[in-house]
Design an enzyme around this catalytic site. Structure first.
Site, PDB file in Angstrom:
ATOM      1  CE1 TYR A 139      24.557 -14.943 -78.763  1.00 20.89           C
ATOM      2  CE2 TYR A 139      26.717 -13.912 -78.618  1.00 20.89           C
ATOM      3  CZ  TYR A 139      25.371 -13.836 -78.908  1.00 20.89           C
ATOM      4  OH  TYR A 139      24.840 -12.661 -79.362  1.00 20.89           O
ATOM      5  N   GLY A 281      36.951 -16.849 -71.062  1.00 20.94           N
ATOM      6  CA  GLY A 281      36.484 -16.478 -72.408  1.00 20.94           C
ATOM      7  C   GLY A 281      36.407 -14.984 -72.659  1.00 20.94           C
TER       8      GLY A 281
HETATM    9  N1  UFG Z   1      32.128  -7.691 -66.184  1.00 21.49           N
HETATM   10  C1  UFG Z   1      32.632  -7.619 -64.899  1.00 21.49           C
HETATM   11  N2  UFG Z   1      31.803  -8.009 -63.884  1.00 21.49           N
HETATM   12  C2  UFG Z   1      30.531  -8.450 -64.071  1.00 21.49           C
HETATM   13  C3  UFG Z   1      30.026  -8.496 -65.397  1.00 21.49           C
HETATM   14  C4  UFG Z   1      30.864  -8.109 -66.424  1.00 21.49           C
HETATM   15  O1  UFG Z   1      33.774  -7.236 -64.674  1.00 21.49           O
HETATM   16  O2  UFG Z   1      29.845  -8.791 -63.092  1.00 21.49           O
HETATM   17  C5  UFG Z   1      33.002  -7.277 -67.288  1.00 21.49           C
HETATM   18  C6  UFG Z   1      33.272  -8.404 -68.276  1.00 21.49           C
HETATM   19  O3  UFG Z   1      34.389  -9.135 -67.865  1.00 21.49           O
HETATM   20  C7  UFG Z   1      33.499  -7.624 -69.577  1.00 21.49           C
HETATM   21  C8  UFG Z   1      32.617  -6.367 -69.417  1.00 21.49           C
HETATM   22  O4  UFG Z   1      32.336  -6.283 -68.025  1.00 21.49           O
HETATM   23  O5  UFG Z   1      34.828  -7.199 -69.638  1.00 21.49           O
HETATM   24  C9  UFG Z   1      31.317  -6.471 -70.179  1.00 21.49           C
HETATM   25  O6  UFG Z   1      30.700  -7.706 -69.845  1.00 21.49           O
HETATM   26  P1  UFG Z   1      29.208  -8.071 -70.284  1.00 21.49           P
HETATM   27  O7  UFG Z   1      28.909  -9.405 -69.674  1.00 21.49           O
HETATM   28  O8  UFG Z   1      28.289  -6.935 -69.987  1.00 21.49           O
HETATM   29  O9  UFG Z   1      29.307  -8.169 -71.864  1.00 21.49           O
HETATM   30  P2  UFG Z   1      30.293  -9.071 -72.753  1.00 21.49           P
HETATM   31  O10 UFG Z   1      31.332  -8.149 -73.306  1.00 21.49           O
HETATM   32  O11 UFG Z   1      30.766 -10.267 -72.050  1.00 21.49           O
HETATM   33  O12 UFG Z   1      29.281  -9.609 -73.850  1.00 21.49           O
HETATM   34  C10 UFG Z   1      28.692  -8.794 -74.823  1.00 21.49           C
HETATM   35  C11 UFG Z   1      27.322  -9.357 -75.177  1.00 21.49           C
HETATM   36  C12 UFG Z   1      27.455 -10.758 -75.749  1.00 21.49           C
HETATM   37  C13 UFG Z   1      28.402 -10.713 -76.919  1.00 21.49           C
HETATM   38  C14 UFG Z   1      29.703 -10.055 -76.536  1.00 21.49           C
HETATM   39  C15 UFG Z   1      30.509  -9.874 -77.758  1.00 21.49           C
HETATM   40  O13 UFG Z   1      26.508  -9.402 -74.045  1.00 21.49           O
HETATM   41  O14 UFG Z   1      26.203 -11.216 -76.186  1.00 21.49           O
HETATM   42  O15 UFG Z   1      29.483  -8.779 -75.952  1.00 21.49           O
HETATM   43  O16 UFG Z   1      31.745  -9.517 -77.411  1.00 21.49           O
HETATM   44  F1  UFG Z   1      28.687 -11.958 -77.320  1.00 21.49           F
END
Ligand code: UFG
Length: 326
Positions: A139, A281
């Site tokens: 991505y 990741g």
């Molecule tokens: N998390 C949990 N449990 C869950 C879902 C998420 O503990 O069920 C945690 C994740 O580990 C992370 C945080 O919550 O630490 C935020 O997670 P999200 O999935 O909401 O968002 P991300 O940080 O993984 O991803 C976001 C955007 C992506 C982008 C990324 C860039 O959604 O498109 O930030 O860092 F690539």
């Protein structure tokens, strides 16, 4: 007033930006495949259903357009690791097709949705734009590729761009009936709401990170503030500003447990959760240094309090549930 083509305007951040563009008096057309976006997010009469990889279908949509705001993309990091070809096709090839159509029609300004995922895991916080792009998943690579292509399109074709690197978009503009909804949902705040509603605990992905409470830290930025960043980017390009990349975040980090507590405070409800293993990741900490966006483009985020941000998301959640049962 300018004529703006918004790709992906039926999605979460795109639909908010469309509303802010309309408020500012712009003439807006939305191009969306509706594969991941929702027609109900777009005001009547603005939507054209097109696939961005179909270049000829974009040509008429670019007629008389002053600038393009390009949101259309698949965003699930996990999916991208399983189906990289899907992300490279939709996000990178779709963008090349759009740029091809822009070059053919003489449209020379574009605001591009990039992401903090272009940085990969770096031991720096907050993250400045001067760091090299080193994505760790397809991505992020699909977006970094487009960022590099955009530099070449400026140098060789005079198409200037602003790339906004979003951190964690959240919240909803009150009263509009638009907000964060993905199918399937993978994002933290909507999943916390589902846990409240169902009573089934959300899994916190790891509590052994090198952070204060052991859970991951992210920069949660209100979607309306992201929307205004796009208007600032348009102004920048319209007044002759140069191509560049800009972090789009608050500069403040919150851990997963802090987000859970903010939801409890904002909603008055208890959030059931369990701690599980780390998600592959996930960097420990992603916080933006947004100085460049603030000083160069004059961006001023309105929302600084996580509880207030969560409250706007919760309001949309009530709307979403009511719409579903209507
Ligand atoms: N998390 C949990 N449990 C869950 C879902 C998420 O503990 O069920 C945690 C994740 O580990 C992370 C945080 O919550 O630490 C935020 O997670 P999200 O999935 O909401 O968002 P991300 O940080 O993984 O991803 C976001 C955007 C992506 C982008 C990324 C860039 O959604 O498109 O930030 O860092 F690539």
């Amino acid at each position: 007033m300018a004529k703006i083509l918004v790709t992906g305007g039926a999605g979460y951040i795109g639909s908010h930006t469309v509303q802010f563009l309309l408020r500012a008096g712009h003439d807006v057309t939305v191009a969306d495949s509706l594969v991941r976006g929702f027609a109900h997010n777009v005001p009547p009469g603005l939507l054209r259903q097109v696939d961005l990889t179909d270049t000829p279908s974009l040509i008429p949509l670019l007629d008389g357009v002053d600038a393009v705001i390009h949101f259309a993309a698949y965003i699930a990091v996990g999916e991208s690791t399983k189906l990289p070809e899907l992300h490279f096709w939709n996000n990178s090839a779709g963008s090349i097709s759009l740029l091809n159509a822009m070059a053919q029609t003489g449209v020379s300004k574009i605001v591009f949705s990039s992401t903090a995922a272009v940085y990969g895991t770096v031991d720096v916080s907050p993250l400045p734009e001067t760091l090299p792009m080193a994505p760790e998943n397809p991505y992020g690579e699909s977006k970094a590729t487009v960022e590099r292509i955009l530099d070449w399109m400026d140098r060789c074709r005079g198409i200037r761009s602003v790339r906004l690197r979003y951190f964690n978009a959240c919240g909803a503009e009150p009263g509009l009936g638009i907000g964060e909804e993905h199918d399937p949902e993978t994002h933290l705040i909507p999943l916390i709401f589902r846990a409240i509603e169902s009573g089934k605990p959300i899994t916190v992905f790891g509590n052994d990170y090198p952070t204060l409470d052991g859970t991951c830290i992210r920069d949660y930025v209100h979607v309306s503030d992201l929307a205004t960043a796009h208007l600032a980017a348009l102004n920048w390009l319209s007044s002759g500003g140069a191509t560049g990349a800009y972090n789009c975040g608050t500069g403040h980090g919150h851990s997963v447990l802090e987000v859970i507590r903010a939801v409890e405070e904002a909603t008055g409800r208890t959030v059931p959760y369990v701690v599980g293993p780390r998600r592959e990741g996930d960097p420990a900490r992603l916080v933006a240094d947004a100085t460049r966006l603030k000083t160069q483009l004059g961006w001023t985020p309105r929302y600084t309090d996580l509880r207030e941000i969560v409250r706007t998301a919760w309001e949309f959640e009530q709307f979403r549930l009511a719409r579903r049962s209507a």
